[in-house]
Design an enzyme around this catalytic site. Sequence first.
Site, mmCIF file in Angstrom:
data_model
loop_
_atom_site.group_PDB
_atom_site.id
_atom_site.type_symbol
_atom_site.label_atom_id
_atom_site.label_comp_id
_atom_site.label_asym_id
_atom_site.label_seq_id
_atom_site.Cartn_x
_atom_site.Cartn_y
_atom_site.Cartn_z
ATOM 1 C CG HIS A 10 11.194 -0.611 -23.283
ATOM 2 N ND1 HIS A 10 12.036 0.548 -22.992
ATOM 3 C CD2 HIS A 10 11.199 -1.248 -21.985
ATOM 4 C CE1 HIS A 10 12.640 0.365 -22.070
ATOM 5 N NE2 HIS A 10 11.955 -0.714 -21.182
ATOM 6 C CD GLU A 29 13.618 0.789 -17.679
ATOM 7 O OE1 GLU A 29 13.946 0.370 -18.874
ATOM 8 O OE2 GLU A 29 13.080 0.300 -16.862
ATOM 9 C CD GLU A 51 10.005 -5.506 -21.448
ATOM 10 O OE1 GLU A 51 10.483 -4.695 -22.347
ATOM 11 O OE2 GLU A 51 10.402 -5.875 -20.319
#
Lengths: 507, 507
Positions: free
Chosen positions: A274, A300, A271
């Site tokens: 991201h 991604e 995460e």
Amino acid sequence: MSAALQELRQRLAEIDDLGNAAGLLSWDQQTMMPERANAQRAEQLGTLSGIVHDRFTDPAIGRLLGELEGEEEALRSADPDSDDAALIRVTRRDWEKARRVPSELAVELGRAGGLGHQAWVDARARSDFAAFLPFLERNVELKRRYVELFDDEGWDDPYDVLLDDYEEGMKTAEVAALFDELRAQLVPLIAEVAQRADAIDAAPLHGDFDAARQQQLVRGVLGRLGWSPDGWRLDEAAHPFATSFGPSDVRLTTRYDPSYIGMSLYGAIHEMGHGLYEAGVAPALARTPLASGASLGLHESQSRLWENVVGRGRPFTGFLHGELQRVFPDRFGTVDSEAFYRAVNKVAPSLIRVEADEATYGLHIILRFELEREMIAGTLALKDLPEAWNARMKEYLGIDVPDDAHGVLQDVHWSAGEIGYFSTYALGNLIAAQLWQRAQAELPDLDAQLAAGDGAALRAWLGDRLHRHGRKFPPKELVQRIVGGPIAVQPFADYLRAKLTPLYGLG
Amino acid sequence: MSAALQELRQRLAEIDDLGNAAGLLSWDQQTMMPERANAQRAEQLGTLSGIVHDRFTDPAIGRLLGELEGEEEALRSADPDSDDAALIRVTRRDWEKARRVPSELAVELGRAGGLGHQAWVDARARSDFAAFLPFLERNVELKRRYVELFDDEGWDDPYDVLLDDYEEGMKTAEVAALFDELRAQLVPLIAEVAQRADAIDAAPLHGDFDAARQQQLVRGVLGRLGWSPDGWRLDEAAHPFATSFGPSDVRLTTRYDPSYIGMSLYGAIHEMGHGLYEAGVAPALARTPLASGASLGLHESQSRLWENVVGRGRPFTGFLHGELQRVFPDRFGTVDSEAFYRAVNKVAPSLIRVEADEATYGLHIILRFELEREMIAGTLALKDLPEAWNARMKEYLGIDVPDDAHGVLQDVHWSAGEIGYFSTYALGNLIAAQLWQRAQAELPDLDAQLAAGDGAALRAWLGDRLHRHGRKFPPKELVQRIVGGPIAVQPFADYLRAKLTPLYGLG
């Protein structure tokens, strides 16, 4: 700046604010909200997304885009990389798509997705595909109606329309070609590895891990990658995700499994990838549609680059191992760095996509992409999905599916009407390997930095090449600019084979 | 239901959803948001409040209200307590007010409030009233312009216009009359108590209180009053508040002072009173303008009833004392219930309103009300405010103000342009005493229940008499319905004297 551009920017800024408010409602629902508020929160989210849709499809936006055609040309002539020209281009693209969708269909897609999701939760719990089938049929039917709205666009495959919503400009045939090549590389590699399954022991990752200390570990690691409390949050969520409401407010979530340290640690690093993308978009693009990742595949690529390529690479695992020894001396006092490196790189065919390793993961995706394509083309009856799923799991990964809960019912996406999404996960793996190749060539000291737990140079490099541009360039152009070619399979295949050959003693 | 009423309800429901989204943005800003996001959050809040204003003042709402005049009459004839008739009445009232405010003034009020707040934070830190003065002047000037918008309404005092925004239907002259009576009761009472200051020792409330155990204590106490995790939250905030985004999502905040247990405990009980009001509004009123408290005074009556009348009353302090002994055995093992009861009821003139006890609190409010009234009338030059403040502190509370940070600069309200608000705090104290008198008459077993830490019967009584109605009835009518008369001073004065006489050995 012309009055028309000024007005467009103002309208888009307000739409962005509303979108961020909706984002907060959703983040809050998954992290903070008392459970009984679910129904009222769904209404609040429905109202906000309706207002965003209405405001964005307002004919005034179309009028402004028309007025700005000449200015866009002029801006681009003066500067091919003009922010404003890109803003007009991206807004036009989004607007042309959004305005074709009648409000009734937008509402019905949302409603069917909500009902489908609820039905799926129950159906998965009881492993009852038949109970879920009518909801899936409804979602697919609505998605076909959505595709028909774009009949005049001259697509080659109806699935192109859905794919383009997640990965701008990507064609089904291109993905199919990449996936054919990827499958041809992965199937034999994984079969080889499966024969040497005992070569790696994942036991070091399992044990008894206090949640507070896991949190301390994760915060320490993320801090080395650029996380800081003045612009980020880290919370718990049942289904971890990253989100942001502007570049100074990036929110990650993770999950703490008391008996498996890989869950929180690698989930959080994923995460974080991201989050770094969102945090790195240039401030000049804030409050515009450009203030986000260029595509799901590129997004991604960032999560997987940090999670797998960096996070499971030998240099950084040395640093992680030191952190683990510090935070969990009882468990890791007797585990050496090499054993930890091997454990986090174990490859084994398994049933569940979200638990799959970085090698088998691609096959989970290829299977879904192929089935989705047939679902939308109508060449596979939905009632036959479980059979088709199970047959392909056997063919690609060599394993038998015991029940639909561990097979066709495992993913949330189809229940919510998200069809066309899956392939971006595997595209992300491919792009990550290409970026990594490039970063290694351009940052000679990279391994030493990562071994010391220092992600700053790689973060700065990604920020400069990718993050700061947001959605300014079409994803294909952006990949071309950074790696000098199109999305390709070979760098990922090479990376994987180079890593697994010594680990598993492959020939 | 007529088509017009249906459309009105739909529009109001969406506005309510937007208002709740703005509420969440604000809650998040004060509890969760990373600090660097402040500027972007201000933009998001500005956009949402602008959209709420635009949607509510949309001429379509006026058209619908016009069409519904006959229906409102008919509904009220059929049922004087009709929800729908009340909805139309309250919407008309709010709409008539909102539509008079030009967007430019609304924006400027918001902007000046934001700038004033920032200037105030600095000015208070440096105790520099002169630095704050221009911002205060701007806020007062804008408020005067706001008042002028209602020149045709026939108010008796320009301050009426501001007061009515917080306390519907209340006139400045009525508040002044109540406050004259209250001041006449309080000043001599407090002077008497001040002469016997040593009679009560507040030391038991001070010590070394671990934050985690404070939280455990607070959650335990709130749980007995109706708090539960499935519909409520409790978080930390620098300036504690309560908010809700619907009856199933009520959020309280409190603050943990490591050396004073009264802060978190009584702060949380206070906010719980507000929360119970929000949680208790009838589900039928959800997503309408009726789904809130009837006025700030009534809202404050709930927080003060639970905090002071219940929370500092002898029966409930017995329960609280037991909880304290359980959670902090070291500190409270040697403090008996009577000593704790005395400590939480210590009365002493002090400089800071938010730290004032329930007796002196009213004088802090009266002082502010009187000054505000003169500020708006223009009979007090703003540059002379500190002098006027300090003189009145001496007159009412008998104390000298050492500097403006501990005087005229202490409150946030004026900096943000909230003028007309303060009196509702004292009205809340008066109403709380009236409600308490009534509840005691109707719930004979009440003291025994509270002594056992059981708030259910009182909560149910307040829910039935007050909470469920939301904004259905004008506040004055609502008070009349429940206590059988208008807001009055005597019950509060009697309550206070009855409590303080034995505590301080008054004559």
